[in-house]
Motif scaffolding. Structure first.
Motif, PDB file in Angstrom:
ATOM      1  N   LEU A   1      10.089 -18.388   1.033  1.00 36.61           N
ATOM      2  CA  LEU A   1      10.361 -17.444   1.943  1.00 36.61           C
ATOM      3  C   LEU A   1       9.143 -16.753   2.738  1.00 36.61           C
ATOM      4  CD1 LEU A   1      12.058 -14.878   3.248  1.00 36.61           C
ATOM      5  CD2 LEU A   1      11.330 -13.637   1.249  1.00 36.61           C
ATOM      6  N   LEU A   2       7.993 -17.040   2.256  1.00 37.83           N
ATOM      7  CA  LEU A   2       6.707 -16.505   2.660  1.00 37.83           C
ATOM      8  C   LEU A   2       6.318 -17.378   3.765  1.00 37.83           C
ATOM      9  CD1 LEU A   2       4.782 -15.341  -0.485  1.00 37.83           C
ATOM     10  CD2 LEU A   2       5.810 -14.023   1.262  1.00 37.83           C
ATOM     11  N   THR A   3       6.867 -18.522   3.783  1.00 32.79           N
ATOM     12  CA  THR A   3       6.421 -19.570   4.972  1.00 32.79           C
ATOM     13  C   THR A   3       7.179 -19.371   6.378  1.00 32.79           C
ATOM     14  OG1 THR A   3       8.228 -21.165   4.369  1.00 32.79           O
ATOM     15  CG2 THR A   3       6.260 -21.460   3.398  1.00 32.79           C
ATOM     16  N   THR A   4       8.125 -18.342   6.231  1.00 35.33           N
ATOM     17  CA  THR A   4       8.831 -17.966   7.383  1.00 35.33           C
ATOM     18  C   THR A   4       8.345 -16.630   7.825  1.00 35.33           C
ATOM     19  OG1 THR A   4      10.586 -16.618   6.238  1.00 35.33           O
ATOM     20  CG2 THR A   4      10.826 -19.133   6.048  1.00 35.33           C
ATOM     21  N   GLN A   5       8.980 -16.056   9.084  1.00 32.28           N
ATOM     22  CA  GLN A   5       8.872 -14.855   9.620  1.00 32.28           C
ATOM     23  C   GLN A   5       9.637 -13.951   8.828  1.00 32.28           C
ATOM     24  OE1 GLN A   5       5.888 -14.992  11.441  1.00 32.28           O
ATOM     25  NE2 GLN A   5       6.860 -13.277  12.372  1.00 32.28           N
ATOM     26  N   PHE A   6       9.104 -13.632   7.608  1.00 32.49           N
ATOM     27  CA  PHE A   6       9.856 -12.605   6.731  1.00 32.49           C
ATOM     28  C   PHE A   6       9.832 -11.342   7.158  1.00 32.49           C
ATOM     29  CE2 PHE A   6       5.702 -13.820   5.176  1.00 32.49           C
ATOM     30  CZ  PHE A   6       5.242 -12.297   4.751  1.00 32.49           C
ATOM     31  N   ASN A   7      10.957 -10.376   6.681  1.00 26.80           N
ATOM     32  CA  ASN A   7      11.069  -9.191   7.025  1.00 26.80           C
ATOM     33  C   ASN A   7      10.073  -8.448   5.917  1.00 26.80           C
ATOM     34  OD1 ASN A   7      12.887  -9.171   8.834  1.00 26.80           O
ATOM     35  ND2 ASN A   7      14.629  -9.413   7.446  1.00 26.80           N
ATOM     36  N   ILE A   8       9.401  -7.364   6.294  1.00 27.13           N
ATOM     37  CA  ILE A   8       8.423  -6.494   5.629  1.00 27.13           C
ATOM     38  C   ILE A   8       8.994  -5.125   5.855  1.00 27.13           C
ATOM     39  CG2 ILE A   8       6.338  -5.375   5.331  1.00 27.13           C
ATOM     40  CD1 ILE A   8       5.088  -7.990   6.311  1.00 27.13           C
ATOM     41  N   ARG A   9       9.037  -4.391   4.564  1.00 25.53           N
ATOM     42  CA  ARG A   9       9.442  -2.906   4.574  1.00 25.53           C
ATOM     43  C   ARG A   9       8.478  -2.340   3.596  1.00 25.53           C
ATOM     44  NH1 ARG A   9      12.891  -4.981   0.610  1.00 25.53           N
ATOM     45  NH2 ARG A   9      12.946  -3.451  -1.265  1.00 25.53           N
ATOM     46  N   TYR A  10       8.031  -0.986   4.020  1.00 25.51           N
ATOM     47  CA  TYR A  10       7.104  -0.503   3.130  1.00 25.51           C
ATOM     48  C   TYR A  10       7.470   0.620   2.350  1.00 25.51           C
ATOM     49  CZ  TYR A  10       3.981  -2.875   6.512  1.00 25.51           C
ATOM     50  OH  TYR A  10       3.390  -3.956   7.188  1.00 25.51           O
ATOM     51  N   LEU A  11       6.890   0.629   1.162  1.00 27.19           N
ATOM     52  CA  LEU A  11       7.497   1.561  -0.141  1.00 27.19           C
ATOM     53  C   LEU A  11       6.741   2.999   0.195  1.00 27.19           C
ATOM     54  CD1 LEU A  11       6.980  -0.386  -3.098  1.00 27.19           C
ATOM     55  CD2 LEU A  11       9.422  -0.256  -1.605  1.00 27.19           C
ATOM     56  N   ASP A  12       7.649   3.912  -0.137  1.00 28.19           N
ATOM     57  CA  ASP A  12       6.886   5.438  -0.179  1.00 28.19           C
ATOM     58  C   ASP A  12       5.844   5.500  -1.084  1.00 28.19           C
ATOM     59  OD1 ASP A  12       8.933   6.105   1.856  1.00 28.19           O
ATOM     60  OD2 ASP A  12      10.225   6.919   0.167  1.00 28.19           O
ATOM     61  N   TYR A  13       4.863   6.250  -0.720  1.00 25.00           N
ATOM     62  CA  TYR A  13       3.712   6.394  -1.699  1.00 25.00           C
ATOM     63  C   TYR A  13       3.935   7.277  -2.572  1.00 25.00           C
ATOM     64  CZ  TYR A  13      -1.210   4.815  -2.173  1.00 25.00           C
ATOM     65  OH  TYR A  13      -2.372   4.352  -2.787  1.00 25.00           O
ATOM     66  N   LYS A  14       3.634   7.071  -3.668  1.00 25.87           N
ATOM     67  CA  LYS A  14       3.551   7.964  -4.988  1.00 25.87           C
ATOM     68  C   LYS A  14       2.360   8.521  -5.294  1.00 25.87           C
ATOM     69  CE  LYS A  14       7.446   5.715  -7.280  1.00 25.87           C
ATOM     70  NZ  LYS A  14       8.070   4.810  -8.381  1.00 25.87           N
ATOM     71  N   TRP A  15       2.176  10.006  -4.949  1.00 24.30           N
ATOM     72  CA  TRP A  15       0.874  10.693  -4.995  1.00 24.30           C
ATOM     73  C   TRP A  15       0.582  11.227  -5.987  1.00 24.30           C
ATOM     74  CZ3 TRP A  15      -2.967   9.768  -1.648  1.00 24.30           C
ATOM     75  CH2 TRP A  15      -2.720   9.358  -0.006  1.00 24.30           C
ATOM     76  N   GLN A  16       1.522  11.208  -7.170  1.00 24.01           N
ATOM     77  CA  GLN A  16       1.102  11.990  -8.267  1.00 24.01           C
ATOM     78  C   GLN A  16      -0.212  11.358  -9.046  1.00 24.01           C
ATOM     79  OE1 GLN A  16       4.072  10.716  -7.603  1.00 24.01           O
ATOM     80  NE2 GLN A  16       5.803  12.151  -8.142  1.00 24.01           N
ATOM     81  N   LEU A  17      -1.021  12.252  -9.714  1.00 26.87           N
ATOM     82  CA  LEU A  17      -2.158  11.748 -10.452  1.00 26.87           C
ATOM     83  C   LEU A  17      -2.043  10.383 -11.195  1.00 26.87           C
ATOM     84  CD1 LEU A  17      -5.084  12.704 -10.328  1.00 26.87           C
ATOM     85  CD2 LEU A  17      -4.631  14.018 -12.293  1.00 26.87           C
ATOM     86  N   ASN A  18      -3.000   9.648 -11.063  1.00 24.21           N
ATOM     87  CA  ASN A  18      -3.107   8.543 -11.883  1.00 24.21           C
ATOM     88  C   ASN A  18      -3.695   8.633 -13.236  1.00 24.21           C
ATOM     89  OD1 ASN A  18      -5.610   8.857 -11.012  1.00 24.21           O
ATOM     90  ND2 ASN A  18      -6.039   6.689 -10.859  1.00 24.21           N
ATOM     91  N   SER A  19      -2.879   9.528 -14.014  1.00 24.09           N
ATOM     92  CA  SER A  19      -3.371   9.942 -15.377  1.00 24.09           C
ATOM     93  C   SER A  19      -2.564   9.398 -16.240  1.00 24.09           C
ATOM     94  CB  SER A  19      -3.146  11.590 -15.310  1.00 24.09           C
ATOM     95  OG  SER A  19      -1.812  11.839 -15.089  1.00 24.09           O
ATOM     96  N   LEU A  20      -2.966   9.639 -17.710  1.00 25.44           N
ATOM     97  CA  LEU A  20      -2.298   9.130 -18.834  1.00 25.44           C
ATOM     98  C   LEU A  20      -0.935   9.777 -18.806  1.00 25.44           C
ATOM     99  CD1 LEU A  20      -5.077   9.125 -21.688  1.00 25.44           C
ATOM    100  CD2 LEU A  20      -4.000   7.281 -20.190  1.00 25.44           C
ATOM    101  N   GLU A  21      -0.605  10.867 -18.439  1.00 25.13           N
ATOM    102  CA  GLU A  21       0.552  11.590 -18.548  1.00 25.13           C
ATOM    103  C   GLU A  21       1.529  10.952 -17.377  1.00 25.13           C
ATOM    104  OE1 GLU A  21      -2.764  14.143 -20.063  1.00 25.13           O
ATOM    105  OE2 GLU A  21      -2.478  13.121 -17.995  1.00 25.13           O
ATOM    106  N   ASN A  22       1.148  10.286 -16.512  1.00 27.42           N
ATOM    107  CA  ASN A  22       2.109   9.753 -15.413  1.00 27.42           C
ATOM    108  C   ASN A  22       2.300   8.442 -15.551  1.00 27.42           C
ATOM    109  OD1 ASN A  22       2.533  12.379 -14.276  1.00 27.42           O
ATOM    110  ND2 ASN A  22       0.649  12.447 -12.886  1.00 27.42           N
ATOM    111  N   ARG A  23       1.577   7.587 -16.506  1.00 32.47           N
ATOM    112  CA  ARG A  23       1.777   6.128 -16.382  1.00 32.47           C
ATOM    113  C   ARG A  23       3.089   5.972 -16.704  1.00 32.47           C
ATOM    114  NH1 ARG A  23      -1.465   4.001 -21.553  1.00 32.47           N
ATOM    115  NH2 ARG A  23      -0.906   5.545 -23.087  1.00 32.47           N
TER     116      ARG A  23
END
Length: 263
Positions: A241-263
């Motif tokens: 698929l990556l050899t073609t003109q594949f479609n791209i979509r972008y995920l929503d960004y999750k801004w919650q803190l990269n803390s132990l509690e949020n892993r």
């Protein structure tokens, strides 16, 4: 004539000694990261123990103070890899300090992400809260006016970590001159191999918003991804698929803190 010459030679010697004395291994930062960063999910993700870091900030403050003491003249004597490693470590280190300085807001529930630390008319990335290369600086200056301008290196976007769970993993070691090439490549491979953030499904290729925000840095995103097809794709069908003109979509960004509690 002799005295000015002696002063000039003295200043030159002092600068040269100072340049040599800086610890380009960034051992102090590696010690901090090893102590407070937890790597998980087959080394694809990491989380920070901000609670413990906020209780023991002295080592981080001491390390960042050593970065702040570096002058522009000293910096200019370094190799490109020494400069880039220094700047990436500075960005990640001062981001940690920003969170630690406001950690009481996260504990009280008044803040959920780094974005909550901004003012009414400014973002946290626009705050002049640290000194670097002789002037008060912002995280925005460090990323957009220094690193992205002075280095044609798209892999920085897998190395600069803004304390959000959608960010690439915070590496549990400092970036160093000798290891920089491998470290940057490892970061991009890990980022693209983390299929919560980047991957392929029946709709095509889905990517982190980072590839959208910094599209120009990657020149041609599709061509760039093909360099890392074995990280992004999990099967021969996906690799084709990556050899073609594949479609791209972008995920929503999750801004919650990269803390132990949020892993």
């Amino acid at each position: 004539m002799i005295r000015p010459l002696l002063l000039t030679l003295g200043l030159f010697f002092q600068t040269a000694v100072f340049a040599q004395s800086f610890d380009h291994s960034h051992k102090g930062f590696t010690d901090i990261l090893k102590r407070h960063v937890v790597v998980y999910d087959s080394d694809l993700k990491s989380a920070v123990n901000y609670h413990m870091l906020a209780q023991q900030p002295d080592r981080l403050n001491t390390y960042l103070s050593s970065l702040s003491q570096v002058t522009q003249t000293q910096y200019e004597t370094w190799t490109q890899n020494e400069q880039l490693g220094f700047l990436i470590n500075a960005y990640n280190g001062f981001t940690l300090q920003l969170i630690v300085n406001h950690y009481d807001q996260f504990e009280s529930g008044d803040a959920d992400s780094i974005r909550d630390l901004g003012g009414l008319f400014s973002s946290p990335w626009e705050q002049n809260f640290f000194s670097l290369l002789g002037e008060k600086r912002t995280l925005d200056w460090l990323e957009h006016k220094k690193i992205r301008v002075n280095f044609d290196e798209p892999r920085i976007h897998a190395a600069l970590v803004c304390a959000a769970i959608s960010c690439p993993k915070l590496r549990d070691e400092a970036f160093t001159e000798d290891a920089l090439e491998k470290q940057l490549d490892d970061q991009m491979v890990a980022f693209l191999s983390d299929h919560d953030k980047n991957g392929i499904d029946d709709k095509g290729v889905y990517l982190s918003k980072i590839f959208d925000w910094y599209n120009e840095d990657f020149d041609n995103v599709r061509d760039y991804l093909r360099q890392y097809k074995n990280a992004l794709a999990e099967s021969e069908t996906e690799r084709k698929l990556l050899t073609t003109q594949f479609n791209i979509r972008y995920l929503d960004y999750k801004w919650q803190l990269n803390s132990l509690e949020n892993r």
